[in-house]
Scaffold this motif. Structure first.
Motif, PDB file in Angstrom:
ATOM      1  N   SER A   1       0.848  -1.183   0.000  1.00  0.00           N
ATOM      2  CA  SER A   1       0.000   0.000   0.000  1.00  0.00           C
ATOM      3  C   SER A   1       0.885   1.236   0.000  1.00  0.00           C
ATOM      4  O   SER A   1       2.090   1.175   0.285  1.00  0.00           O
ATOM      5  CB  SER A   1      -0.886   0.010   1.245  1.00  0.00           C
ATOM      6  N   ALA A   2       0.272   2.376  -0.319  1.00  0.00           N
ATOM      7  CA  ALA A   2       1.013   3.627  -0.311  1.00  0.00           C
ATOM      8  C   ALA A   2       1.626   3.884   1.066  1.00  0.00           C
ATOM      9  O   ALA A   2       2.768   4.317   1.185  1.00  0.00           O
ATOM     10  CB  ALA A   2       0.099   4.788  -0.711  1.00  0.00           C
ATOM     11  N   GLU A   3       0.878   3.585   2.114  1.00  0.00           N
ATOM     12  CA  GLU A   3       1.374   3.808   3.470  1.00  0.00           C
ATOM     13  C   GLU A   3       2.575   2.917   3.776  1.00  0.00           C
ATOM     14  O   GLU A   3       3.556   3.356   4.381  1.00  0.00           O
ATOM     15  CB  GLU A   3       0.259   3.549   4.482  1.00  0.00           C
ATOM     16  N   GLN A   4       2.521   1.660   3.345  1.00  0.00           N
ATOM     17  CA  GLN A   4       3.642   0.746   3.580  1.00  0.00           C
ATOM     18  C   GLN A   4       4.882   1.181   2.818  1.00  0.00           C
ATOM     19  O   GLN A   4       5.998   1.130   3.340  1.00  0.00           O
ATOM     20  CB  GLN A   4       3.257  -0.672   3.154  1.00  0.00           C
ATOM     21  N   LYS A   5       4.694   1.617   1.583  1.00  0.00           N
ATOM     22  CA  LYS A   5       5.832   1.940   0.725  1.00  0.00           C
ATOM     23  C   LYS A   5       6.502   3.247   1.127  1.00  0.00           C
ATOM     24  O   LYS A   5       7.719   3.293   1.320  1.00  0.00           O
ATOM     25  CB  LYS A   5       5.394   2.005  -0.743  1.00  0.00           C
ATOM     26  N   HIS A   6       5.737   4.319   1.197  1.00  0.00           N
ATOM     27  CA  HIS A   6       6.372   5.624   1.410  1.00  0.00           C
ATOM     28  C   HIS A   6       5.745   6.446   2.516  1.00  0.00           C
ATOM     29  O   HIS A   6       6.028   7.641   2.622  1.00  0.00           O
ATOM     30  CB  HIS A   6       6.386   6.438   0.099  1.00  0.00           C
ATOM     31  N   GLY A   7       4.922   5.831   3.340  1.00  0.00           N
ATOM     32  CA  GLY A   7       4.372   6.575   4.455  1.00  0.00           C
ATOM     33  C   GLY A   7       5.460   6.986   5.439  1.00  0.00           C
ATOM     34  O   GLY A   7       6.268   6.158   5.859  1.00  0.00           O
ATOM     35  N   TRP A   8       5.506   8.259   5.767  1.00  0.00           N
ATOM     36  CA  TRP A   8       6.463   8.758   6.766  1.00  0.00           C
ATOM     37  C   TRP A   8       5.903  10.041   7.335  1.00  0.00           C
ATOM     38  O   TRP A   8       5.344  10.876   6.618  1.00  0.00           O
ATOM     39  CB  TRP A   8       7.828   9.046   6.135  1.00  0.00           C
ATOM     40  N   THR A   9       6.042  10.209   8.639  1.00  0.00           N
ATOM     41  CA  THR A   9       5.633  11.449   9.301  1.00  0.00           C
ATOM     42  C   THR A   9       6.775  11.925  10.186  1.00  0.00           C
ATOM     43  O   THR A   9       7.603  11.112  10.639  1.00  0.00           O
ATOM     44  CB  THR A   9       4.374  11.247  10.165  1.00  0.00           C
ATOM     45  N   PRO A  10       6.868  13.220  10.432  1.00  0.00           N
ATOM     46  CA  PRO A  10       7.940  13.751  11.267  1.00  0.00           C
ATOM     47  C   PRO A  10       8.022  13.027  12.608  1.00  0.00           C
ATOM     48  O   PRO A  10       7.013  12.782  13.252  1.00  0.00           O
ATOM     49  CB  PRO A  10       7.565  15.220  11.435  1.00  0.00           C
ATOM     50  N   GLY A  11       9.240  12.675  12.978  1.00  0.00           N
ATOM     51  CA  GLY A  11       9.456  11.959  14.231  1.00  0.00           C
ATOM     52  C   GLY A  11       9.703  10.476  14.033  1.00  0.00           C
ATOM     53  O   GLY A  11      10.295   9.832  14.901  1.00  0.00           O
ATOM     54  N   GLN A  12       9.227   9.929  12.905  1.00  0.00           N
ATOM     55  CA  GLN A  12       9.503   8.522  12.633  1.00  0.00           C
ATOM     56  C   GLN A  12      10.986   8.339  12.350  1.00  0.00           C
ATOM     57  O   GLN A  12      11.592   9.116  11.611  1.00  0.00           O
ATOM     58  CB  GLN A  12       8.697   8.032  11.431  1.00  0.00           C
TER      59      GLN A  12
END
Length: 208
Positions: free
Chosen positions: A176-187
């Motif tokens: 999924s898009a979240e699995q592939k390139h999901g990233w948020t500040p702090g990760q």
């Protein structure tokens, strides 16, 4: 490293797959985004010989034409058994019709002919942020993996269905898009090449 204080940013790309991924990364951060396509900006000829040079060409052109800070991405698949090809020519291997099914077949056929036992490869992304005054910053992300055949999955775009990232059992085309390139500040970590480059950009240039 210059901070991006403006809250409006041009995505200097006509590639809708890249635009979609960059929007998904930037939207949660509160930036107003406009694309090169929406501004009817010309697509500059990519005459550079490195990812950095091509990313800079696109970002500078958009920043100059729009008067706004502009973010570009130049990326591609580098296959060890093909001496790094297609590399900066990854999109061109898909031809004028952008047929990445054909591009993946070409990669596999050339690899089988030249180095059938060496299927290691990496995706590379270089993000360039350019200001209207000519200042630029670069951020490079890479992810190692191997190439599979036949292609697996119908998610993502480009060469995603044949790229199996190191340490995973799914290709980018199966994620999924979240699995592939999901990233948020702090990760702490990001997976895809584009997310890794974006993580560096966000941590060093974006204001809170």
């Amino acid at each position: 490293m210059r901070q991006l204080e403006d809250r409006k940013l041009v995505i200097a790309s006509h590639n809708q797959g890249k635009v979609r991924e960059l929007r998904q990364l930037l939207d949660p951060l509160g930036y107003t985004l406009v694309t090169a396509t929406e501004l009817s900006l010309d697509e500059p000829e990519e005459t550079g010989v490195t990812f950095e040079e091509n990313a800079e060409l696109k970002a500078r052109a958009a920043a100059s034409a729009s008067g706004l800070p502009s973010l570009s991405d130049d990326s591609g698949l580098a296959v060890d058994g093909l001496d790094g090809a297609p590399g900066i020519y990854s999109a061109r291997w898909a031809g004028p019709k952008k047929d990445f099914g054909e591009a993946m077949r070409r990669v596999n056929e050339e690899l089988e002919a030249r180095a059938p036992d060496n299927r290691t490869a990496r995706f590379v992304s270089v993000i360039c942020l350019a200001w209207p005054d000519g200042h630029v910053e670069f951020f490079r992300g890479e992810v190692e993996g191997t190439l599979v055949w036949p292609p697996r999955g119908d998610q993502g775009f480009g060469y995603d269905p044949v790229f199996l990232p190191e340490g995973y059992e799914k290709t980018f085309g199966e994620m999924s898009a979240e699995q592939k390139h999901g990233w948020t500040p702090g990760q702490e970590k990001a997976l895809s090449h584009r997310a890794r480059a974006f993580k560096l950009f966000a941590e060093q240039c974006l204001t809170s």
